[in-house]
Scaffold this motif. Structure first.
Motif: not given
Length: 152
Positions: A48-62
């Protein structure tokens, strides 16, 4: 997933698709965590924590790619009822398979550092799927191909 992402054709669409998959994964791991047995609860929290962090990284990337990050849905349909720890493990493996597929598309679309980060995310998803499933697949991120290969 920052560091000035590449802007080739399809990169933004692939990043948005990976972001959508991460939104769904965060939701799904909420269900997995509630139903996983005690032996796998810590693993569910880590995922859960890993996906939460990846989600936030991807939002920045977008955003860096010039897009508006796709928002999370209010809820997501699960592929099957999740009533037991075994159901939760199947859901977790399925979540990781879908994540691997999304990152596989991003690997194909991106170049440079973004491609490397997407490949790392695909690898992490494949490893988590193998742990949840009890075994790996031949082509992480290309589940449909690996299923056909097993049936041949």
């Amino acid at each position: 997933m920052s560091d000035k992402p590449e802007t080739g054709p399809g990169v933004l669409a692939a990043a948005q698709a990976a972001l959508a998959a991460e939104h769904a994964a965060v939701y799904g791991y909420g269900v997995v965590g509630a139903r996983a047995g005690e032996a796998r609860a810590a693993e569910a929290r880590q995922a859960y924590a890993a996906h939460h962090a990846r989600r936030d990284e991807l939002a920045r990337t977008v955003r860096e790619l010039g897009g508006t990050p796709r928002p999370s849905e209010a809820a997501y349909a699960l592929p099957a009822p999740v009533r037991t720890p075994a159901d939760a493990e199947l859901l977790a493996a399925g979540i990781e398979d879908r994540i691997a597929g999304a990152y596989s598309d991003l690997v194909r679309a991106a170049e440079g550092p973004l491609r490397l980060r997407a490949a790392a995310a695909l690898s992490e998803a494949a490893l988590r799927a193998a742990r949840w499933r009890g075994g790996g697949v031949a082509f992480p991120g290309l589940v449909e191909r690996s299923q056909r290969a097993r049936n041949s």
